[in-house]
Design an enzyme around this catalytic site. Structure first.
Site, PDB file in Angstrom:
ATOM      1  N   SER A  91       5.626  -6.534  -8.173  1.00  0.00           N
ATOM      2  CA  SER A  91       4.409  -6.423  -7.358  1.00  0.00           C
ATOM      3  C   SER A  91       3.300  -7.385  -7.746  1.00  0.00           C
ATOM      4  CB  SER A  91       3.874  -4.986  -7.406  1.00  0.00           C
ATOM      5  OG  SER A  91       4.549  -4.172  -6.484  1.00  0.00           O
ATOM      6  N   SER A 124      -1.419  -1.135  -4.497  1.00  0.00           N
ATOM      7  CA  SER A 124      -0.120  -1.815  -4.466  1.00  0.00           C
ATOM      8  C   SER A 124       0.612  -1.448  -3.181  1.00  0.00           C
ATOM      9  CB  SER A 124       0.724  -1.464  -5.689  1.00  0.00           C
ATOM     10  OG  SER A 124       1.724  -2.436  -5.905  1.00  0.00           O
ATOM     11  N   LYS A 171       1.820  -9.782  -5.176  1.00  0.00           N
ATOM     12  CA  LYS A 171       0.687  -9.527  -4.280  1.00  0.00           C
ATOM     13  C   LYS A 171      -0.527 -10.384  -4.612  1.00  0.00           C
ATOM     14  CE  LYS A 171       2.010  -4.744  -3.136  1.00  0.00           C
ATOM     15  NZ  LYS A 171       3.228  -4.599  -3.945  1.00  0.00           N
TER      16      LYS A 171
END
Length: 501
Positions: A137, A334, A140
């Site tokens: 993640s 997230s 991102k």
């Protein structure tokens, strides 16, 4: 996937950093004030998480009674900014602090790390720093920078309704807003709403009664699930079919999802066909029932200057939250669905297809245009769910430096949603042990987790007040998740606790 922010009025347990000296408290407050000014200048707004900072700034409670400032210890500098006059750590000092920690068994045998100074961009430490690694993640951060550069912080995503080919037909045209709500009970506060759009349509139609709803979600193309995603992603509650028209991030029951977000870690059941679901919700708002409420996919008629209720004429439009806020939510929660929608906004801005492939290619293009080493990033999606993504740690520290050094103020929005050590998001319960308490309040970072993959990248303020950026990526981790996270936290806490000179 980040743990949720507690509802307003619920203060989380405060972190337990060492007692601050008067000189340090003064420096932290000054740093906070400076960054608040920068945030206001760049964004035109400031978003605060309820909890210790709200009370510290003297906010009123719901009754209007002023809240007294809390007692010692002074809250951490959760918005600490760079101090260009603070002493710069030496490469030798940082190496001495980090080398023993990088070899922790829990991190596995592929630990790639980059540390740099935000003010100057000077590289201070590297170990496999230019090696593309699975980022999870942490991806991102790249998606957020790319969409802020391509669309700008103030851009809003439109959702439109236009007149269909026959009288009374309404075409709902998706613009790619994943936060669109049905009504006031939507999952994302402040989102654009279908009930507002329905009111506009009824007004525009005048005496013509709505007869049918058609959905046009053709703005996004290609597969709705990325082929590299693990098999449980479509049904696991953290991902969804990515379509140009959806409501509440495709959540089946947004009100329930909002109530239980803290317990479920933001996982929620998603609808299988988000665009058709949104169309049926819109039809109901227009008063259609029975067979008339059966929604089909189709293309909106060409506008060609049409007005009134002529085919293709616009009957109404609503706009999303500004891009700066969508990026903030994407990073703080997230949110994988928002991330995929943001990657497609990058693609559309660069004239590419609104697809997984188009978003990945456009993100690399925008980062290259910003002067970042695009050869050190290879993406398949915008969320980091794909195991085929690769990013080097040095690209991440370069990216964070670019966003934080003032040369591109529009990119500074990525910092607003970063979790804070011992205080918020995925770092809420971390940095509370004695071995890592130096990082509480001064580590701001995006985390990434897949099985066997653990990553963290962000900023840390040293004991001398110098703002550094770091990225630690590991994609062959061993041991338990808690052990791996503790090993990562010891690295960043070492940076927070030393002058490293």
């Amino acid at each position: 996937m980040s743990p949720p922010v507690p509802p307003a009025g619920t203060a989380p347990p405060p972190p337990s950093p060492p007692p601050a000296s008067p000189r340090r408290r003064s420096r932290l407050v000054a740093a906070l004030a400076c960054v608040l000014v920068l945030a206001l200048a760049v964004a035109g707004l400031a978003v605060f998480r309820p909890g210790p900072v709200a009370g510290w700034l003297g906010d009123d409670d719901a009754s209007g009674t002023a809240v007294a400032a809390p007692p010692e210890p002074t809250p951490p500098a959760v918005l600490a900014g760079p101090d260009g006059n603070a002493p710069l750590p030496t490469e030798a000092g940082i190496r001495a602090a980090l080398d023993p920690l990088v070899r922790a068994a829990a991190l596995g045998d592929r630990v790639h790390l980059s540390v740099a100074d935000v003010s100057t961009g000077q590289a201070l430490y590297g170990s496999g720093q230019d090696t593309p690694t699975v980022p999870a993640s942490v991806t991102k951060l790249a998606t957020g920078v790319a969409v802020l550069a391509a669309r700008g912080p103030a851009y809003r995503i439109p959702t439109k309704a236009v007149a269909g080919a026959n009288p009374g037909e309404v075409v709902l045209v998706g613009g790619g807003d994943p936060t669109l709500a049905v009504d006031k009970d939507g999952f994302y506060p402040g989102a654009a709403r279908l009930d507002d759009l329905a009111a506009q349509v009824r007004n525009a139609l005048g005496g013509t009664a709505p007869t049918k709803v058609i959905v046009d979600s053709s703005l996004f193309t290609g597969p709705v699930f990325e082929p590299g995603w693990d098999s449980d992603i479509p049904t696991g509650g953290f991902g969804a079919a990515i379509t140009a028209l959806m409501t509440d991030g495709a959540r089946k029951n947004p009100a329930e999802a909002r109530r239980t977000a803290e317990q479920t870690n933001h996982a929620a059941e998603r609808v299988p066909q988000p665009d058709l679901t949104a169309g049926r919700q819109f039809a109901k708002l227009l008063g259609l029932t029975g067979g008339a409420a059966q929604v089909t996919r189709g293309a909106a008629p060409a506008a060609s200057g049409a007005t009134g209720t002529a085919p293709g004429a616009e009957l109404g439009t609503v706009e999303s939250l500004p891009m700066i806020r969508l990026v903030d939510i994407m990073i703080s929660d997230s949110d994988n669905v928002i991330a995929e929608a943001m990657a497609r906004q990058v693609a559309l801005a660069k004239g590419k297809p609104g697809s997984f492939v188009g978003g990945a290619a456009a993100t690399g293009q925008v980062l290259g245009e910003l002067g970042l080493p695009a050869g050190e990033i290879s993406l398949a999606d915008g969320s980091g769910l794909s195991r085929t993504n690769r990013i080097s740690p040095s690209l991440l520290t370069d990216l964070i430096t670019l966003a934080g050094n003032g040369s591109h103020p529009e990119l500074a929005a990525i910092f607003g949603g970063l979790p804070v050590g011992g205080w918020s998001g995925t770092l809420d319960e971390r940095y509370r042990a004695a071995a890592t308490s130096a990082g509480a309040g001064v580590v701001r970072a995006k985390t990434g987790t897949l099985s066997g993959v653990n990553a963290i990248a962000g900023t840390v303020t040293t004991a001398d007040g110098r703002l550094l950026t770091f990225a630690v990526l590991t994609d062959r981790t061993q041991g338990s998740l808690d052990e791996t996270r503790a090993a990562l936290d010891r690295i960043t806490s070492a940076l927070a606790g030393c002058g490293c000179r």
